[in-house]
Design a protein around this motif. Structure first.
Motif, PDB file in Angstrom:
ATOM      1  N   UNK A 175       6.682   5.599   1.846  1.00 14.23           N
ATOM      2  CA  UNK A 175       5.925   5.034   2.961  1.00 14.23           C
ATOM      3  C   UNK A 175       6.852   4.692   4.112  1.00 14.23           C
ATOM      4  N   UNK A 217      -5.472  -3.942  -2.171  1.00 19.48           N
ATOM      5  CA  UNK A 217      -4.472  -3.511  -1.189  1.00 19.48           C
ATOM      6  C   UNK A 217      -3.104  -3.914  -1.719  1.00 19.48           C
ATOM      7  N   UNK A 218      -2.111  -3.094  -1.513  1.00 16.60           N
ATOM      8  CA  UNK A 218      -0.755  -3.447  -1.952  1.00 16.60           C
ATOM      9  C   UNK A 218       0.247  -2.964  -0.927  1.00 16.60           C
ATOM     10  N   UNK A 219       1.414  -3.561  -0.998  1.00 20.32           N
ATOM     11  CA  UNK A 219       2.472  -3.199  -0.065  1.00 20.32           C
ATOM     12  C   UNK A 219       3.021  -1.826  -0.425  1.00 20.32           C
ATOM     13  N   UNK A 220       2.796  -0.845   0.429  1.00 13.83           N
ATOM     14  CA  UNK A 220       3.266   0.510   0.109  1.00 13.83           C
ATOM     15  C   UNK A 220       4.735   0.703   0.496  1.00 13.83           C
ATOM     16  N   UNK A 236       0.231  -8.004   5.245  1.00  9.82           N
ATOM     17  CA  UNK A 236      -0.996  -7.255   5.529  1.00  9.82           C
ATOM     18  C   UNK A 236      -1.823  -7.102   4.247  1.00  9.82           C
ATOM     19  N   UNK A 237      -1.160  -6.746   3.138  1.00  7.31           N
ATOM     20  CA  UNK A 237      -1.884  -6.539   1.886  1.00  7.31           C
ATOM     21  C   UNK A 237      -2.539  -7.838   1.430  1.00  7.31           C
ATOM     22  N   UNK A 240      -0.896   5.912   1.915  1.00  5.98           N
ATOM     23  CA  UNK A 240       0.095   6.912   2.293  1.00  5.98           C
ATOM     24  C   UNK A 240      -0.506   8.322   2.322  1.00  5.98           C
ATOM     25  N   UNK A 281      -0.880   0.463   5.487  1.00  8.32           N
ATOM     26  CA  UNK A 281      -1.323  -0.320   4.318  1.00  8.32           C
ATOM     27  C   UNK A 281      -2.817  -0.079   4.079  1.00  8.32           C
ATOM     28  N   UNK A 287       0.304  -2.028   9.509  1.00  2.99           N
ATOM     29  CA  UNK A 287      -0.956  -2.419   8.897  1.00  2.99           C
ATOM     30  C   UNK A 287      -1.863  -1.210   8.683  1.00  2.99           C
ATOM     31  N   UNK A 296      -3.427 -10.424   3.254  1.00  2.00           N
ATOM     32  CA  UNK A 296      -4.547 -10.776   4.134  1.00  2.00           C
ATOM     33  C   UNK A 296      -5.782  -9.917   3.861  1.00  2.00           C
ATOM     34  N   UNK A 297      -5.541  -8.634   3.632  1.00  2.00           N
ATOM     35  CA  UNK A 297      -6.691  -7.758   3.388  1.00  2.00           C
ATOM     36  C   UNK A 297      -7.361  -8.089   2.054  1.00  2.00           C
TER      37      UNK A 297
END
Ligand SMILES: [Zn+2]
Ligand SMILES: [Zn+2]
Lengths: 305, 297
Positions: B43, A182-185, A206-207, B87, B83, B80, A209-210
């Motif tokens: 995004x 997961x990465x910050x988009x 969020x990234x 996207x 994420x 969230x 934590x996931x």
């Protein structure tokens, strides 16, 4: 438990002289449990054809097969072998096919079974000999009976995809493909006009934590079968967002989670045997992996867990 | 009695059918299409456009919550959800519910326009978020308050769509008698938007906090203890939005007594509420400019 790889390739079956050693069939795994007649299959890529043929040969005239098929998702490379899985044509075969719900409202039966319509295949779904039950899955813990626990985990892929963790008699098998970290988009460049501080920091949180949840999911696994379609540089240059992982990241994550053995799979269709051997030189190396055993999965390979 | 029951069952069937195919609002559809068809759209702009549409926001949360279930708590944050889904998945989803023909006819309200309805939803979201910030909640929680406000009146969309004529009667009667709008929904249709909202939130797996803010924003005392704060804030934000006359979704009058009471319960000084007006107005103007509807009014 014994796990056999019937297909390890990603995206599309890739036969030819360059894939003889690691194999060209798309994903399919067979899991056997000691003292149980039970058969668990992960994914129905092109590898499932040969698995089906071997089962038919084993069963001889008995013809009855009971199996659970867990689909990680419904992208073509993970379901296209199903019509060629010989047991579905035998009366007496009982299959339960599990998988995640997709973007549309359609149930699994239509998404998977839709391949068995006359325009794609000469035998239609309702003409099949086998008795097939479709079961929609979401994240959660499931009791498969006889001491087998299955945990399904949401992955990061352009389509809803699940990883599976099977726990049986203190042994743990985990699958985590097709997925990427997961990465910050959201935009993190403070000089960009669209930069939003809250969005940027919530996105990274969020990234993070996931990704932590992901490592918890495969924590202490005896065998982790993970996506490793790309190298870090391939990933960063052009493949971020495609739903597949860079090998370097996977090795580090598996080490942090104290995984015992890591099998890298979902090999890129363009990856030749020579290249996979070269990659093995780098990563299949105790020093690099900090004591964890790493290997690039090969079609036909069997692993005892 | 029996007759009424059959009537109600038939109503429910029609409402359920609408929920299944409920498209995005006509107010946002052009911008949604523009953003989601642009492969380079960031995004950030995707989040911005989705967060202006209650239906799309609900649909994105529905998609993630139909697969993901961490610690038994559904995801109520759009940040969230994006994420987690990525996207492209969100763009694909938005495109399948952004329907251009929704621009005219069918989807519009007779009693008030879709633009006014949209404005009301957005305003309640923005006010709810401001109240959450005022109460000192963290940004992630503020977003949940925004989403709860934005989505609170979702139940009105299927009712309006299926019973356009009757819905106009509801609006007229409520105005004539100076009654709450939802009382007349119940009187004339046998069901109100709170119940329909609750059906939507349950069907979409949005979790108890959103189920309760959709079903109890007119009677916050009826909701469970754990969601009481959120639902009370949404309820108050709704009254403030009506009082500020920013958009409309049926109700035209505010019971001042209720406004004062609820402010006290939420923990804001009633006399300070006017402070919100400016910042809320600014945020809504930004949204209008983003959607390029400023000229339209
Ligand atoms: Zn794949
Ligand atoms: Zn895939």
């Amino acid at each position: 438990m014994i796990l056999k790889f019937w297909g390890v390739r990603g995206s599309i079956p890739s036969p030819g002289p360059n894939t003889v050693k690691y194999g060209g069939n798309t994903l399919c795994l067979e899991l056997r449990l000691p003292d149980q007649e039970r058969l668990i299959i992960f994914d129905a890529g092109s590898g499932i054809r040969e698995l089906g043929d071997s089962l038919s040969a084993d069963n001889g005239n008995k013809g009855c097969l009971n199996a659970d098929i867990f689909l990680t998702h419904t992208h073509l490379d993970h379901i296209l072998g199903l019509p060629f899985f010989a047991p579905i044509h035998n009366p007496g075969t009982r299959l339960k096919i599990y998988g995640p719900v997709t973007c549309e409202e359609d149930p699994l039966e239509e998404v998977i079974g839709g391949q068995l319509s006359y325009r794609y295949f000469p035998i239609r779904q309702h003409e099949l000999g086998a008795d097939i039950e479709y079961i929609d899955l979401m994240e959660g813990k499931y009791n498969l009976g006889r001491g087998i626990t299955l945990i399904a985990k949401y992955l990061n892929h352009p389509l809803l995809a699940l990883g599976y963790r099977v726990e049986y008699r203190d042994k743990v098998l985990c699958t985590a493909y097709d997925t990427e970290p997961f990465y910050n988009v959201f935009c993190t460049d403070t000089s960009d006009a669209s930069f939003d501080e809250i969005l940027a920091s919530e996105g990274s949180r969020a990234a993070r934590e996931e990704n932590r949840r992901m490592e918890e999911f495969f924590k202490d696994a005896d065998l982790l079968i993970h996506d490793g379609q790309y190298t870090q540089s391939e990933y960063e240059n052009a493949k971020r967002g495609w739903g597949h992982s860079p090998i370097e990241y996977v090795v580090e994550a598996a080490k942090r989670a104290k995984v015992k053995r890591l099998a890298i799979c979902h090999h890129d269709p363009l990856r030749t045997d020579c290249q996979l051997d070269e990659l093995s030189q780098v990563y299949v190396n105790e020093e690099y992996a900090g004591g964890m055993k790493v290997f690039f999965a090969r079609e036909g390979q069997e692993v005892e867990i | 009695m029996n007759h009424e029951f059959i009537h109600r069952e038939r109503h429910l069937k029609r409402i359920q059918a609408t929920i299944a195919g409920m498209p995005s609002l006509s107010t946002t559809v052009v911008k949604v299409l523009e953003t989601c068809n642009d492969p380079r759209a960031s995004a950030n702009s995707l989040k911005q456009v989705i967060s202006l549409d209650p239906v799309l926001t609900g649909r994105v949360l529905k998609l993630i919550n139909s697969a993901y279930y961490a610690l038994g708590k559904p995801i109520t944050s759009l940040t969230r959800a994006i994420i987690m889904l990525g996207v492209n998945t969100v763009k694909n989803l938005a495109l399948s519910f952004a329907i251009l023909k929704n621009m005219q006819g069918n989807g519009t309200f007779h009693a008030f326009t879709t633009d006014e309805f949209w404005l009301h939803c957005l305003c309640v979201g923005v006010v709810a978020k401001s109240l959450a910030a005022f109460k000192g909640l963290m940004p992630a929680e503020q977003e949940e308050y925004f989403v709860a406000g934005l989505l609170h009146d979702l139940g009105k969309i299927p009712l309006n769509k299926q019973f356009a004529e009757e819905y106009y009667q509801v609006w007229e009667s409520a105005g004539r008698k100076q009654d709450p709008f939802y009382h007349w929904e119940d009187r004339l249709l046998g069901i109100d938007h709170c119940k329909v909202g609750s059906m939507i939130a349950q069907k979409w797996h949005l979790g108890s906090s959103l189920v309760e803010s959709l079903s109890h924003h007119h009677d916050p005392d009826e909701c469970t203890e754990k969601n009481r704060d959120l639902v009370s804030v949404v309820s108050l934000a709704n009254l403030i939005a009506i009082d500020l006359k920013i958009g409309t979704a049926g109700d035209r009058l505010v019971d001042k007594g209720l406004l004062v009471d609820l402010s006290a319960k939420v923990g804001v000084d009633y006399s300070k509420l006017s402070n919100f007006q400016e910042s809320v107005g600014k945020e809504i103007d930004r949204a209008k400019i983003f959607l390029e509807i400023a000229q339209k009014g």
